[in-house]
Write a protein that holds these residues in place. Structure first.
Motif, mmCIF file in Angstrom:
data_model
loop_
_atom_site.group_PDB
_atom_site.id
_atom_site.type_symbol
_atom_site.label_atom_id
_atom_site.label_comp_id
_atom_site.label_asym_id
_atom_site.label_seq_id
_atom_site.Cartn_x
_atom_site.Cartn_y
_atom_site.Cartn_z
ATOM 1 N N TYR A 112 -12.803 -3.953 18.822
ATOM 2 C CA TYR A 112 -11.790 -3.186 18.341
ATOM 3 C C TYR A 112 -10.575 -4.040 18.050
ATOM 4 C CZ TYR A 112 -14.219 1.071 19.861
ATOM 5 O OH TYR A 112 -14.887 2.036 20.263
ATOM 6 N N ARG A 113 -10.510 -5.169 18.432
ATOM 7 C CA ARG A 113 -9.165 -5.927 18.620
ATOM 8 C C ARG A 113 -8.668 -6.246 17.054
ATOM 9 N NH1 ARG A 113 -7.445 -8.935 22.876
ATOM 10 N NH2 ARG A 113 -7.803 -11.139 21.855
ATOM 11 N N ALA A 114 -9.700 -6.444 16.050
ATOM 12 C CA ALA A 114 -9.079 -6.832 14.754
ATOM 13 C C ALA A 114 -9.080 -5.287 14.088
ATOM 14 C CB ALA A 114 -9.880 -7.724 14.156
ATOM 15 N N THR A 115 -9.060 -4.274 14.651
ATOM 16 C CA THR A 115 -9.011 -3.088 13.541
ATOM 17 C C THR A 115 -7.561 -3.066 12.985
ATOM 18 O OG1 THR A 115 -10.003 -1.872 15.498
ATOM 19 C CG2 THR A 115 -9.334 -0.396 13.754
ATOM 20 N N PRO A 116 -7.680 -2.831 11.563
ATOM 21 C CA PRO A 116 -6.636 -3.110 10.913
ATOM 22 C C PRO A 116 -5.447 -2.134 10.916
ATOM 23 C CG PRO A 116 -8.213 -2.529 9.232
ATOM 24 C CD PRO A 116 -9.019 -2.979 10.791
ATOM 25 N N LYS A 137 -3.562 -9.180 14.575
ATOM 26 C CA LYS A 137 -2.972 -9.142 13.287
ATOM 27 C C LYS A 137 -3.152 -7.630 12.261
ATOM 28 C CE LYS A 137 -3.002 -13.966 12.077
ATOM 29 N NZ LYS A 137 -3.762 -14.858 11.608
ATOM 30 N N PRO A 138 -2.956 -6.625 13.174
ATOM 31 C CA PRO A 138 -3.077 -5.106 12.489
ATOM 32 C C PRO A 138 -2.455 -5.046 11.125
ATOM 33 C CG PRO A 138 -1.608 -5.110 14.349
ATOM 34 C CD PRO A 138 -2.306 -6.464 14.267
ATOM 35 N N LYS A 139 -2.707 -4.350 10.257
ATOM 36 C CA LYS A 139 -2.032 -4.376 8.998
ATOM 37 C C LYS A 139 -0.749 -3.034 9.226
ATOM 38 C CE LYS A 139 -5.375 -5.326 5.455
ATOM 39 N NZ LYS A 139 -5.755 -5.072 4.155
ATOM 40 N N PHE A 140 -1.190 -2.079 9.923
ATOM 41 C CA PHE A 140 -0.114 -1.143 9.955
ATOM 42 C C PHE A 140 -0.361 -0.605 11.574
ATOM 43 C CE2 PHE A 140 2.270 2.677 9.148
ATOM 44 C CZ PHE A 140 3.254 2.168 8.018
ATOM 45 N N VAL A 141 0.898 -0.382 12.272
ATOM 46 C CA VAL A 141 0.456 0.333 13.510
ATOM 47 C C VAL A 141 1.747 1.284 13.735
ATOM 48 C CG1 VAL A 141 0.805 -0.169 15.923
ATOM 49 C CG2 VAL A 141 0.193 -1.962 14.787
ATOM 50 N N ALA A 246 -5.629 4.036 6.119
ATOM 51 C CA ALA A 246 -6.892 3.152 6.229
ATOM 52 C C ALA A 246 -7.995 3.281 4.857
ATOM 53 C CB ALA A 246 -7.602 3.548 7.544
ATOM 54 N N ARG A 247 -7.980 4.505 4.437
ATOM 55 C CA ARG A 247 -9.106 4.886 3.253
ATOM 56 C C ARG A 247 -8.470 3.985 2.223
ATOM 57 N NH1 ARG A 247 -10.476 10.745 1.732
ATOM 58 N NH2 ARG A 247 -8.162 10.878 1.015
ATOM 59 N N THR A 248 -7.151 4.104 2.060
ATOM 60 C CA THR A 248 -6.741 3.470 0.718
ATOM 61 C C THR A 248 -6.454 2.187 0.840
ATOM 62 O OG1 THR A 248 -4.532 4.385 1.383
ATOM 63 C CG2 THR A 248 -6.010 5.818 -0.096
ATOM 64 N N ASP A 249 -6.198 1.856 2.017
ATOM 65 C CA ASP A 249 -5.777 0.401 2.234
ATOM 66 C C ASP A 249 -4.478 -0.268 1.544
ATOM 67 O OD1 ASP A 249 -5.863 -2.239 3.570
ATOM 68 O OD2 ASP A 249 -7.501 -3.030 2.273
ATOM 69 N N ASP A 250 -3.489 0.833 1.544
ATOM 70 C CA ASP A 250 -2.324 0.659 0.673
ATOM 71 C C ASP A 250 -0.972 1.165 1.581
ATOM 72 O OD1 ASP A 250 -0.070 1.159 -0.998
ATOM 73 O OD2 ASP A 250 -1.318 2.091 -2.325
ATOM 74 N N THR A 251 -0.272 0.189 1.753
ATOM 75 C CA THR A 251 0.819 0.786 2.638
ATOM 76 C C THR A 251 2.450 0.680 2.057
ATOM 77 O OG1 THR A 251 1.202 -1.808 3.458
ATOM 78 C CG2 THR A 251 -0.149 -0.350 4.887
ATOM 79 N N SER A 252 2.148 0.874 0.617
ATOM 80 C CA SER A 252 3.325 1.009 -0.064
ATOM 81 C C SER A 252 4.008 2.328 0.050
ATOM 82 C CB SER A 252 3.039 0.865 -1.663
ATOM 83 O OG SER A 252 2.171 2.212 -1.957
#
Ligand code: AMP
Length: 299
Positions: A112-116, A137-141, A246-252
């Motif tokens: 689970y540690r690399a869950t984005p 290195k998560p993408k968004f927390v 997560a589904r869109t993988d877009d943090t704009s």
């Protein structure tokens, strides 16, 4: 992209002006993980006791939620009870029994540690910070919180704010945290405390989203005529929000706005029945249909 959800798993007793139910499935992680599961895979981290009914575990499994991080501890499951006033907005906590939660320290399975995408559901900020130390290195927390932690664990919460991308809280909590009665100023003060974004929920009146660079978005809530049980609506908002990201993988910021709308829609379904009963019957298509209806309601 998968989502990691950490939070409480509870057996709730809820009293409304018209009915009362006991030992319902509840807890921030229960609501949020099921809400997020309509958008993609979910890894759940939480603790349950020996009394946790199998049927609740089966609900998680039926939503394809990964349970490798679900810890079974000796003792009783965390139990919470609350009562709503006639307006169904104001709620008072009647009792809290921490039980197995008292000694809970979230431990992420290696996988689970690399869950984005990470949702720190509403639990003590010290526990949320333990999760921050374990993710890679998560993408968004996103962190959710409540008035209790602002009152009794402010220092931990203030530290947490420096470690997450976004905070979710409701309007009265935003005012409490910033000691400012104006929500626009409160939102700006919170992003100045660390997170890039803050979502301020206003219950039936919708949500405000603030960004560090002056970004701002305001949306209404989906109009509901009858609210049976608003418990968990905030957790469903958070789960739907992170699920959409997560589904869109877009943090704009443009996509964060859509995530706020998606979160609000899942929350609206949650209010239609007690506990997770409405979500048990919900389909991803129902959310798409409600999104279309909502689009027709706004200017
Ligand atoms: P919400 O209605 O979104 O505020 O969430 C309600 C859920 O939060 C209930 O199912 C409770 O079991 C859970 N809850 C209440 N108090 C706490 C607490 N102190 N820590 C963790 N979870 C809690």
């Amino acid at each position: 992209m998968p989502v990691l959800v950490v939070g409480s798993i509870a057996l709730d007793s809820i009293k409304t002006p018209t009915s009362e139910h006991h030992k319902l499935l509840g807890g921030s992680a229960s609501y949020a993980s099921v809400a997020a599961s309509f958008f993609g895979p979910v890894n759940l981290v939480g603790v349950i006791g020996n009394d946790f009914p199998d049927k609740h575990k089966q609900l998680f499994a039926s939503r394809k939620i990964d349970l490798a991080g679900l810890e079974l501890a000796d003792g009783e499951t965390f139990a919470w009870s609350g009562e709503y006033e006639v307006n169904m907005n104001n709620r008072k906590t009647l009792s809290v029994a921490l039980n197995v939660f008292e000694k809970f320290e979230p431990k992420l399975p290696e996988a689970y540690r690399a869950t984005p995408y990470v949702l720190l559901g509403n639990i003590a900020p010290s526990l949320q910070r333990m999760v921050c130390k374990q993710v890679v290195k998560p993408k968004f927390v996103v962190a959710d919180t409540m008035d209790l932690w602002i009152s009794i664990a402010r220092e931990d919460l203030v530290e947490l704010l420096k470690e997450v991308d976004m905070l979710i809280l409701n309007d009265s909590e935003a005012k409490q945290l910033t000691e400012d009665d104006n929500l626009i100023r409160a939102g700006k003060k919170i992003v100045a405390m660390g997170p890039r974004y803050v979502a301020v929920k206003k219950g039936e009146h919708g949500c405000l989203l603030f960004g560090k660079n002056g970004e701002f978005f305001s949306t209404g809530a989906f109009p509901l005529e009858t609210i049976h049980d608003p418990t968990g609506a905030g957790d469903c908002f958070a789960g739907g929000f992170i699920g959409h990201l997560a589904r869109t993988d877009d943090t704009s910021f443009g996509n964060l706005k859509e995530a706020v709308v998606q979160g609000s829609l899942v929350a609206s379904f949650c209010c239609e029945e007690f506990s997770l009963r409405r979500l048990e019957k919900l389909t991803a298509e129902d959310i798409v249909e409600r999104r279309k209806a909502f689009a027709a309601y706004v200017a």
